[in-house]
Every structure is written in C-alpha cells, then in structure tokens.
Enzyme design. Structure first.
Site, PDB file in Angstrom:
ATOM      1  CE1 TYR A 300      18.504   8.955 -10.572  1.00  0.00           C
ATOM      2  CE2 TYR A 300      17.872   8.092  -8.443  1.00  0.00           C
ATOM      3  CZ  TYR A 300      18.560   7.965  -9.626  1.00  0.00           C
ATOM      4  OH  TYR A 300      19.293   6.843  -9.869  1.00  0.00           O
ATOM      5  CD  GLU A 374      11.421 -13.896   2.537  1.00  0.00           C
ATOM      6  OE1 GLU A 374      11.116 -14.896   3.208  1.00  0.00           O
ATOM      7  OE2 GLU A 374      12.404 -13.882   1.759  1.00  0.00           O
TER       8      GLU A 374
END
Ligand code: NI
Length: 400
Positions: A300, A374
């Site tokens: 990349y 979470e």
C-alpha cells in the site's frame, strides 16, 4: 449537530451492533471473497432504503443513502476481512473457522458502519447530500480498496468529496478518538532477495562462493542505507524479517534468501529506499562475485490524511465526545492501510478508535488473543454519523 442526541441514538444501537459484530466474529473470512460476511452486511442494510451495489471481483458492498436535500457526497468506509491465524481468546463467540480470526477488529468496523447507516437512515431530513457506505474486503494485503476503485467506487454523477474511515485498536483507552493531519500510516512494500553463490564443503570455502556472509553484509548495509541516505525528517524502516540458507554444518549452500519490508512516510522516500535496497543488494553481491536477484512487491502507498479534513474530524470528535477524549497523534503509525488508495483520490481522514479493555492484559491488533472493548462501539457509530451529519449539514453548505 447535537452531540448528546447522536450519542444517545448510537447507544440505543449498541446491543444490535455487538450482536452483529459477534456474528461476524464467529465466521471470519480472509481475502477478497467473503460471501458470508457480504450476505450478513446485505441483510443488515435491508429495509433502510439505500441504493446497494455489490462488487464483481470482490465481495464488496457499496450503499448510498440519500438525504432529503441535494448536496455533496461523503464516503464512510469499513473493511470486512479477517486474518490467517488461530484464535486463542476463549470467548464464547470465538472464531469457528480454524486458521481464521478477526484479529484486526474489522468485524467491529462492519458492525459500527451498519449502526451508522441505521442511525443516519433515521436522519435523512438532516442530510443535504448523500452518504456512500463502502464495505470492502481484502484490506489485509489484498488491495481490496484498489479493486473497488477500479470497479467504479468513485465513478458516477455524485462522487464523494470527503472520505472517512475508523480503525479500532489497543493504543488508546476505550472510546478515545485519535488522528492527525498529513502522513498517518506508512507505505508497506516487500522485498525478496536471493543471493546466489556456489555450494560445496564447509571446510573449503575458497572452493565455493558462500552466500551466507554476503547476505549478512546486505542486512547490515540496509541499516547504513537508512541511517546515512534517508532524511531523518522523512523517515524509513527497512526490516529483514526472515533469512533462510543452508541445511547442515558441513555444507555451504548455493543460495541464501532474505525477506523483508520497507516502510516510509512519503512517496519520495519510498522510491529512494526501494531503489537503495536494490542497489545495495546487487552491489554487495557483485563485490563478492556473487549475484543477487531482487523482487520488490509493492504494497500500500502512504496513507495521507488531508490537513483540512483531519481538523474537521478532530473538531467533530471534540464536539461529540469532549476534548479530553480526543487525541491529536504526535506521530504516524508505521503500519500500512489500503484506505491510502481512497485518500489518494478523495480528501479525507482515517482515525483511530480506542477499544482497549478496561482491565486485564492488553493484546495488540493481529494478536491471537486480541480483545475489543465493545462498549466503545457506540462511540464509533456516533463518530461515523457525526462526520456525515456535519459534512452534509444543510446550513453549512455541506462544506467543513
Ligand atoms: Ni486493520
């Protein structure tokens, strides 16, 4: 933008978002072809009134949400793929696929972006323009974003004029948002070098041409290349991560191989270092009458956050979660990210969302024990939504 309302709406979506994330986490898929994950995304977006397209060479999903008024388009990205490793978290929703794990949190990225789509779909009246949701496979080295660009991600009458992505990680406490202007993640290229000599008896090196000391000299010279030929203010990393040669104590092998990576923060430094790696390897091998063949595999490019867009994101984050939970990063991260391809074409920003557990050991991304806090996912949903709402705010003319 009313931050408490957006945060409350995102919090209301948290349970469903966690459930979706766990569902994806159980069934990780690797690479460009993620049929199960794609189906899950399509199901989750059904009924929201989006224009949905799917990819051909990759199981991507592109969905457009139109606001009630016309205006520009903003792109929001989530990557969808997992990594090839065995999960050792012991979680009740751990991977059910041997040798695959969502160890970079891309499961959370998908779930948060679905949450943002749900939130924004209820707020069409606040959107002057549209939101383009980009769900991409193949971030972990498969150039999934480039495939989507080639398949017309930015084509059409309403191309995005801003782009935003959020990546979770262990670096910050849960819910902290971090980013910076300019180069933010490195280019990541691979080199594979084979040094060829002549094999023979280990007691008589003069009858052979031993490739091992030549390979060692190349490894050392790479560090001199970085230290003496690279501007300290435009840094680079050259790491030889694998050396392979030989079979036993009394045989000089014919060849030695080196495998490694080059990381830089500008395209100039990238080209300079890649050329240097080739020159040093070939030159040192030639000095010793050996031969080096070099394969450079381009990864990349540098991920460059647009300076204006990054301040827009930092301002939006400060308004949303308060300045004490926003960090302007002092340095880039030397990992690489294929959102770079999108940012080469559209001014935008990648930001990081802290998902470090509140207690217990901290395992980094890509660890077989990586855990996500979470509770932070509500912040992620809200942040995606806030960026879109502000970018498409009717009275601000859509601009930042
Ligand atoms: Ni990742």
């Amino acid at each position: 933008m009313k931050a408490p309302e957006i945060l409350a709406e995102a919090a209301g979506l948290l349970d469903d978002t966690i459930a979706l994330r766990r569902r994806i986490h159980r069934h990780p898929e690797i690479g460009l072809t993620l049929p199960r994950t794609q189906r899950t995304v399509l199901e989750a977006l059904a009924g929201l009134g989006l224009d949905v397209r799917t990819g051909e060479r990759a199981t991507s999903v592109v969905a457009r949400l139109r606001g009630e008024r016309p205006g520009p388009t903003i792109l929001l990205r989530a990557d969808m793929d997992a990594l090839p490793l065995r999960e050792d978290t012991g979680l009740p929703f751990a991977s059910e696929v041997d040798g695959a794990m969502h160890a970079c949190g891309h499961d959370t990225h998908v779930a948060m972006l679905v949450g943002a789509a749900r939130l924004l779909a209820q707020r069409r009246a606040d959107l002057a323009g549209s939101v383009l949701f980009m769900f991409q496979p193949g971030e972990e080295g498969y150039h999934g974003a480039r495939v989507m660009l080639e398949e017309g991600l930015l084509a059409g009458a309403e191309p995005p004029t801003g782009a935003f992505a959020l990546h979770v990680g262990h670096r910050s406490p849960a819910g902290v948002i971090a980013t910076r202007p300019g180069p933010t993640m490195a280019s990541g290229d691979t080199f594979q070098i084979t040094v060829r000599g002549r094999g023979g008896h280990a007691s008589s090196p003069h009858d052979c041409l031993d490739p091992i000391p030549v390979a060692c000299e190349i490894v050392q010279a790479f560090q001199t290349l970085v230290a003496r030929r690279v501007n300290v203010f435009d840094p680079a990393v050259v790491t030889v991560a694998k050396i392979e040669a030989g079979t036993t104590r009394n045989v000089i092998p014919e060849s030695a191989s080196l495998l490694g990576t080059v990381r830089t923060l500008s395209e100039q430094a990238r080209e300079r270092v890649l050329a240097g790696v080739r020159r040093v390897a070939e030159g040192i091998a030639a000095t010793h009458e050996a031969e080096a063949s070099i394969e450079l595999i381009r990864g990349y490019p540098v991920t460059v956050n647009d300076a204006d867009f990054a301040s827009f994101v930092l301002d939006t984050a400060r308004d949303l979660v308060g300045p004490e939970r926003v960090e302007e990063m002092r340095t880039p991260i030397m990992g690489s990210e294929d959102f770079a391809y999108v940012l080469q074409r559209v001014p935008g920003t990648i930001a990081f969302l802290g998902t470090r557990p509140d207690s217990g050991p901290v395992y980094p991304n890509h660890s077989n024990r990586m855990l996500v806090n979470e509770s932070a996912l509500a912040t992620g949903i809200a942040m995606h939504a806030a960026v879109a709402l502000r970018f498409l705010a009717p009275r601000a003319g859509g601009a930042r």
